[in-house]
Design a protein around this motif. Structure first.
Motif, PDB file in Angstrom:
ATOM      1  N   LEU A   1       0.733  -1.205  -0.148  1.00  0.00           N
ATOM      2  CA  LEU A   1       0.039   0.100  -0.045  1.00  0.00           C
ATOM      3  C   LEU A   1       0.808   1.304   0.036  1.00  0.00           C
ATOM      4  CD1 LEU A   1      -2.907  -0.944   2.329  1.00  0.00           C
ATOM      5  CD2 LEU A   1      -2.974  -1.278  -0.006  1.00  0.00           C
ATOM      6  N   SER A   2       2.101   1.105   0.867  1.00  0.00           N
ATOM      7  CA  SER A   2       2.847   2.602   0.484  1.00  0.00           C
ATOM      8  C   SER A   2       3.523   2.688  -0.924  1.00  0.00           C
ATOM      9  CB  SER A   2       3.999   2.094   1.560  1.00  0.00           C
ATOM     10  OG  SER A   2       3.808   2.140   2.844  1.00  0.00           O
ATOM     11  N   ASP A   3       3.806   1.520  -1.306  1.00  0.00           N
ATOM     12  CA  ASP A   3       4.389   1.287  -2.717  1.00  0.00           C
ATOM     13  C   ASP A   3       3.152   2.356  -3.751  1.00  0.00           C
ATOM     14  OD1 ASP A   3       6.489   0.430  -1.911  1.00  0.00           O
ATOM     15  OD2 ASP A   3       6.059  -1.418  -2.866  1.00  0.00           O
ATOM     16  N   GLU A   4       2.064   1.958  -3.562  1.00  0.00           N
ATOM     17  CA  GLU A   4       0.802   2.547  -4.461  1.00  0.00           C
ATOM     18  C   GLU A   4       0.312   3.711  -4.005  1.00  0.00           C
ATOM     19  OE1 GLU A   4      -1.074  -2.022  -5.807  1.00  0.00           O
ATOM     20  OE2 GLU A   4      -2.119  -0.584  -3.975  1.00  0.00           O
ATOM     21  N   GLY A   5       1.062   4.374  -2.821  1.00  0.00           N
ATOM     22  CA  GLY A   5       0.988   5.744  -2.567  1.00  0.00           C
ATOM     23  C   GLY A   5      -0.463   5.877  -1.624  1.00  0.00           C
ATOM     24  N   ILE A   6      -0.937   4.602  -1.325  1.00  0.00           N
ATOM     25  CA  ILE A   6      -2.185   4.696  -0.507  1.00  0.00           C
ATOM     26  C   ILE A   6      -1.628   5.137   1.239  1.00  0.00           C
ATOM     27  CG2 ILE A   6      -4.218   3.075   0.562  1.00  0.00           C
ATOM     28  CD1 ILE A   6      -3.780   1.940  -2.321  1.00  0.00           C
ATOM     29  N   LEU A   7      -0.700   4.419   1.592  1.00  0.00           N
ATOM     30  CA  LEU A   7      -0.162   4.607   2.803  1.00  0.00           C
ATOM     31  C   LEU A   7       1.244   5.444   3.044  1.00  0.00           C
ATOM     32  CD1 LEU A   7      -0.723   1.379   4.665  1.00  0.00           C
ATOM     33  CD2 LEU A   7      -2.202   3.355   4.538  1.00  0.00           C
ATOM     34  N   TYR A   8       1.627   6.096   3.797  1.00  0.00           N
ATOM     35  CA  TYR A   8       2.908   6.734   3.991  1.00  0.00           C
ATOM     36  C   TYR A   8       3.464   6.878   5.311  1.00  0.00           C
ATOM     37  CZ  TYR A   8       1.252  11.026   6.189  1.00  0.00           C
ATOM     38  OH  TYR A   8       0.761  11.978   7.224  1.00  0.00           O
ATOM     39  N   THR A   9       4.939   6.602   5.595  1.00  0.00           N
ATOM     40  CA  THR A   9       5.439   6.184   6.802  1.00  0.00           C
ATOM     41  C   THR A   9       5.711   7.616   7.428  1.00  0.00           C
ATOM     42  OG1 THR A   9       6.472   4.242   5.242  1.00  0.00           O
ATOM     43  CG2 THR A   9       7.224   5.012   7.657  1.00  0.00           C
ATOM     44  N   LYS A  10       5.577   7.640   8.664  1.00  0.00           N
ATOM     45  CA  LYS A  10       6.074   8.485   9.583  1.00  0.00           C
ATOM     46  C   LYS A  10       7.022   7.907  10.406  1.00  0.00           C
ATOM     47  CE  LYS A  10       2.523  12.042  10.232  1.00  0.00           C
ATOM     48  NZ  LYS A  10       1.347  12.438  11.229  1.00  0.00           N
ATOM     49  N   ARG A  11       8.601   8.348  10.276  1.00  0.00           N
ATOM     50  CA  ARG A  11       9.544   7.608  11.005  1.00  0.00           C
ATOM     51  C   ARG A  11       9.403   7.417  12.291  1.00  0.00           C
ATOM     52  NH1 ARG A  11      15.632   8.141   8.801  1.00  0.00           N
ATOM     53  NH2 ARG A  11      15.859   6.697  10.361  1.00  0.00           N
ATOM     54  N   GLY A  12       9.245   6.015  12.661  1.00  0.00           N
ATOM     55  CA  GLY A  12       9.183   5.752  14.150  1.00  0.00           C
ATOM     56  C   GLY A  12       7.718   5.935  14.782  1.00  0.00           C
ATOM     57  N   LEU A  13       6.877   6.109  13.692  1.00  0.00           N
ATOM     58  CA  LEU A  13       5.502   6.095  14.251  1.00  0.00           C
ATOM     59  C   LEU A  13       4.626   5.461  13.498  1.00  0.00           C
ATOM     60  CD1 LEU A  13       4.962  10.284  14.358  1.00  0.00           C
ATOM     61  CD2 LEU A  13       5.324   8.564  16.409  1.00  0.00           C
ATOM     62  N   GLY A  14       4.696   5.008  12.426  1.00  0.00           N
ATOM     63  CA  GLY A  14       4.096   3.877  11.888  1.00  0.00           C
ATOM     64  C   GLY A  14       3.377   4.490  10.405  1.00  0.00           C
ATOM     65  N   LYS A  15       2.652   3.661   9.894  1.00  0.00           N
ATOM     66  CA  LYS A  15       1.936   3.944   8.403  1.00  0.00           C
ATOM     67  C   LYS A  15       0.686   4.727   8.645  1.00  0.00           C
ATOM     68  CE  LYS A  15       4.662   0.923   6.017  1.00  0.00           C
ATOM     69  NZ  LYS A  15       5.532   1.268   5.168  1.00  0.00           N
ATOM     70  N   PHE A  16       0.595   5.828   7.971  1.00  0.00           N
ATOM     71  CA  PHE A  16      -0.695   6.740   7.930  1.00  0.00           C
ATOM     72  C   PHE A  16      -1.239   6.823   6.270  1.00  0.00           C
ATOM     73  CE2 PHE A  16      -0.228   8.774  12.038  1.00  0.00           C
ATOM     74  CZ  PHE A  16       0.924   8.297  12.376  1.00  0.00           C
ATOM     75  N   VAL A  17      -2.767   6.959   6.213  1.00  0.00           N
ATOM     76  CA  VAL A  17      -3.182   7.150   5.207  1.00  0.00           C
ATOM     77  C   VAL A  17      -3.157   8.459   4.638  1.00  0.00           C
ATOM     78  CG1 VAL A  17      -5.733   6.973   4.101  1.00  0.00           C
ATOM     79  CG2 VAL A  17      -5.188   5.660   6.296  1.00  0.00           C
ATOM     80  N   THR A  18      -2.562   8.161   3.223  1.00  0.00           N
ATOM     81  CA  THR A  18      -2.366   9.560   2.355  1.00  0.00           C
ATOM     82  C   THR A  18      -3.696  10.460   1.898  1.00  0.00           C
ATOM     83  OG1 THR A  18      -2.597   8.296   0.193  1.00  0.00           O
ATOM     84  CG2 THR A  18      -0.391   8.523   1.208  1.00  0.00           C
ATOM     85  N   ALA A  19      -3.504  11.686   1.438  1.00  0.00           N
ATOM     86  CA  ALA A  19      -4.778  12.445   0.963  1.00  0.00           C
ATOM     87  C   ALA A  19      -5.518  11.756  -0.007  1.00  0.00           C
ATOM     88  CB  ALA A  19      -4.394  13.866   1.091  1.00  0.00           C
ATOM     89  N   ASP A  20      -4.688  11.033  -0.896  1.00  0.00           N
ATOM     90  CA  ASP A  20      -5.254  10.662  -2.117  1.00  0.00           C
ATOM     91  C   ASP A  20      -5.600   9.190  -2.139  1.00  0.00           C
ATOM     92  OD1 ASP A  20      -4.561  12.948  -3.604  1.00  0.00           O
ATOM     93  OD2 ASP A  20      -2.711  11.931  -4.060  1.00  0.00           O
ATOM     94  N   ALA A  21      -5.560   8.631  -0.861  1.00  0.00           N
ATOM     95  CA  ALA A  21      -5.959   7.216  -0.755  1.00  0.00           C
ATOM     96  C   ALA A  21      -7.060   6.736  -1.298  1.00  0.00           C
ATOM     97  CB  ALA A  21      -5.638   6.736   0.857  1.00  0.00           C
ATOM     98  N   LYS A  22      -8.212   7.403  -0.994  1.00  0.00           N
ATOM     99  CA  LYS A  22      -9.585   6.935  -1.590  1.00  0.00           C
ATOM    100  C   LYS A  22      -9.522   6.852  -3.087  1.00  0.00           C
ATOM    101  CE  LYS A  22     -13.206   7.295   1.624  1.00  0.00           C
ATOM    102  NZ  LYS A  22     -14.473   7.845   2.314  1.00  0.00           N
ATOM    103  N   HIS A  23      -9.137   7.936  -3.465  1.00  0.00           N
ATOM    104  CA  HIS A  23      -9.032   8.016  -5.016  1.00  0.00           C
ATOM    105  C   HIS A  23      -8.060   6.918  -5.612  1.00  0.00           C
ATOM    106  CE1 HIS A  23      -9.647  10.129  -8.900  1.00  0.00           C
ATOM    107  NE2 HIS A  23      -8.133   9.983  -9.024  1.00  0.00           N
ATOM    108  N   ILE A  24      -7.017   6.797  -5.101  1.00  0.00           N
ATOM    109  CA  ILE A  24      -6.318   5.741  -5.658  1.00  0.00           C
ATOM    110  C   ILE A  24      -6.891   4.327  -5.724  1.00  0.00           C
ATOM    111  CG2 ILE A  24      -3.800   4.289  -5.475  1.00  0.00           C
ATOM    112  CD1 ILE A  24      -3.016   7.166  -4.254  1.00  0.00           C
ATOM    113  N   ILE A  25      -7.397   4.078  -4.501  1.00  0.00           N
ATOM    114  CA  ILE A  25      -8.126   2.556  -4.283  1.00  0.00           C
ATOM    115  C   ILE A  25      -9.367   2.504  -5.458  1.00  0.00           C
ATOM    116  CG2 ILE A  25      -9.395   1.021  -2.705  1.00  0.00           C
ATOM    117  CD1 ILE A  25      -7.837   2.636  -0.419  1.00  0.00           C
ATOM    118  N   GLN A  26     -10.037   3.773  -5.687  1.00  0.00           N
ATOM    119  CA  GLN A  26     -11.116   3.473  -6.270  1.00  0.00           C
ATOM    120  C   GLN A  26     -10.648   3.299  -7.720  1.00  0.00           C
ATOM    121  OE1 GLN A  26     -13.100   7.432  -5.257  1.00  0.00           O
ATOM    122  NE2 GLN A  26     -14.631   6.189  -3.740  1.00  0.00           N
ATOM    123  N   GLN A  27      -9.652   4.014  -8.321  1.00  0.00           N
ATOM    124  CA  GLN A  27      -9.363   4.022  -9.752  1.00  0.00           C
ATOM    125  C   GLN A  27      -8.592   2.386  -9.956  1.00  0.00           C
ATOM    126  OE1 GLN A  27      -9.631   5.977 -12.287  1.00  0.00           O
ATOM    127  NE2 GLN A  27     -10.699   7.050 -10.818  1.00  0.00           N
TER     128      GLN A  27
END
Lengths: 300, 128
Positions: free
Chosen positions: B58-84
């Motif tokens: 999901l990170s590779d696809e731009g759906i999640l992004y990593t905050k170092r030491g904090l974990g994976k977070f949902v990107t602003a584009d996530a919904k759009h990317i998943i739908q497409q």
């Protein structure tokens, strides 16, 4: 870092080779399933890694040392199977106390909780336990010791299904808290595949496959169809297993690298490929004879 | 929660799809943290390395992004990317399957279109 490294390792008993030039490595902090048929060489391999037995040829390194007669390996490794013996005079609670002195990473709280959960009595003797209960007790030792290299050789012998599932869950949860290198041999790949990162498939003394569980899940597909049509279709495919289903029907297991064109051809023939689970794949790839047990009953 | 162990889909892809579904229905919102590989391993009873593969996908696809030491977070584009992605992948595949089956059954294109229109109405009726 590799915890186990085997290069062309062989082990023979007289003229019989139990392991034949086996080469592979095991990464640190992984759970690897050692899978194979009866007599494939799983136990031999695990005993060589543990340093219990001496290999005949090749190089074997565990924690960068030859495991045979190695104190480093003995101190950082535990080997659990149903042959474990404990002093007759010691009740279960004393065994746990002694184990705590023996293993520097021993988790007494985990041992006690598992001991109570599985309803053991502190004053019972190991020798008086049923087969399944013995196995359960041994796995408690295996988990609580938290050794850097933990080897389970068919740890669930005699356990009922509920206990097996509890053990697998306990193994996973403790691994999440305390990652370490775990080798677990089993006949029941379907029961343990979710736990595993990698699978090492042993067949007649050789390494047949060493892959991640995800790669294994997508390694092959099954197709069933008319004998003539399907053979024609499959003549340029990598066939891993074939079985004559009678009535002109043929079942094939092929590598899952079929081109889009060939796949469309197949779908056009009305043949829908089925998935082959890792457990099924291992069975098919270690089949002794092409026709299986039915060959025994076939009229000459 | 259960995974379909018998599916052809590798477990890490099933994990990725589960997270996608949670994002689509709004359980994981933009800029929010998703489950860690260890949490996923515990919840789905799977090896943490398998869970990590799902997250990395999901990170590779731009759906999640990593905050170092904090974990994976949902990107602003996530919904759009998943739908497409699903429109061009899953949905297209389902349609191809339907067309193939229709062809085998000698169902005409028009008849198939009518069936789709009817199914549409049925589902919209259920939701109303």
């Amino acid at each position: 870092m590799n915890i186990v490294q085997c290069n062309a390792v062989s082990k023979s008993y007289g003229n019989v080779a139990a392991l034949d030039e086996v080469t592979f490595s095991i990464k640190q902090d992984t759970i690897t399933g050692i899978i194979g048929r009866n007599g494939a060489g799983k136990t031999t391999l695990l005993k060589l890694i543990a340093g219990y037995w001496k290999h005949s040829k090749g190089d074997i390194h565990v924690f960068s040392e030859n495991p045979f007669n190695s104190l480093t390996v003995s101190a950082n490794m535990i080997y659990i199977d149903d042959q474990m013996t404990f002093p007759d005079a010691m009740p279960l609670h004393s065994i746990l106390t002694e184990a705590a002195r023996f293993y520097p990473n021993w988790d007494a709280k985990l041992a006690k909780r598992l001991f109570d959960y599985f309803s053991f009595h502190p004053n019972q003797f190991h020798d008086h336990l049923s087969k399944g209960k013995k196995s359960t007790f041994n796995t408690i030792i295996g988990l609580a010791s938290r050794c850097a290299l933990t080897i389970f050789d068919e740890p669930t012998t005699g356990m009922d299904e509920a206990v097996r599932n509890d053990f697998y869950r306990a193994l996973l949860r403790d691994y999440i808290v305390a990652p370490r290198t775990i080798l677990i041999s089993s006949h029941h790949l379907n029961e343990i595949e979710h736990l595993l990162e990698d699978v090492l498939l042993i067949d007649r003394g050789r390494v047949k496959l060493h892959l991640s569980i995800d790669a294994l899940q997508q390694y092959a597909i099954g197709v069933t169809g008319n004998q003539a049509v399907l053979s024609q279709w499959a003549n340029d495919q990598e066939i891993l297993f074939s079985k004559d289903d009678g009535e002109n029907s043929l079942f094939l297991v092929v590598r899952n690298n079929v081109s889009k064109e060939k796949m469309d051809q197949l779908l056009g023939l009305g043949i829908k490929p089925t998935s082959i689970s890792p457990a099924e794949l291992c069975l098919y790839m270690t089949q002794l004879k092409k026709g299986g047990i039915d060959d025994v009953f076939r009229d000459a | 929660m259960n995974l379909d162990i018998n599916s052809t889909k590798p477990i890490y892809i099933q994990i990725a799809e589960w997270i996608e579904n949670e994002i689509l229905v709004g359980h994981f919102k933009t800029e929010e943290k998703v489950f860690s590989q260890y949490k996923l391993a515990e919840v789905f009873n799977i090896n943490p390395a398998t869970a990590a593969k799902g997250l990395n996908l999901l990170s590779d696809e731009g759906i999640l992004y990593t905050k170092r030491g904090l974990g994976k977070f949902v990107t602003a584009d996530a919904k759009h990317i998943i739908q497409q992605k699903r429109k061009n992948g899953t949905l297209k595949g389902l349609i191809l399957d339907s067309v193939r089956e229709a062809k085998r059954l000698k169902v005409s294109e028009q008849e198939l279109m009518e069936m789709i229109t009817k199914a549409h109405k049925e589902i919209e009726g259920d939701e109303a």
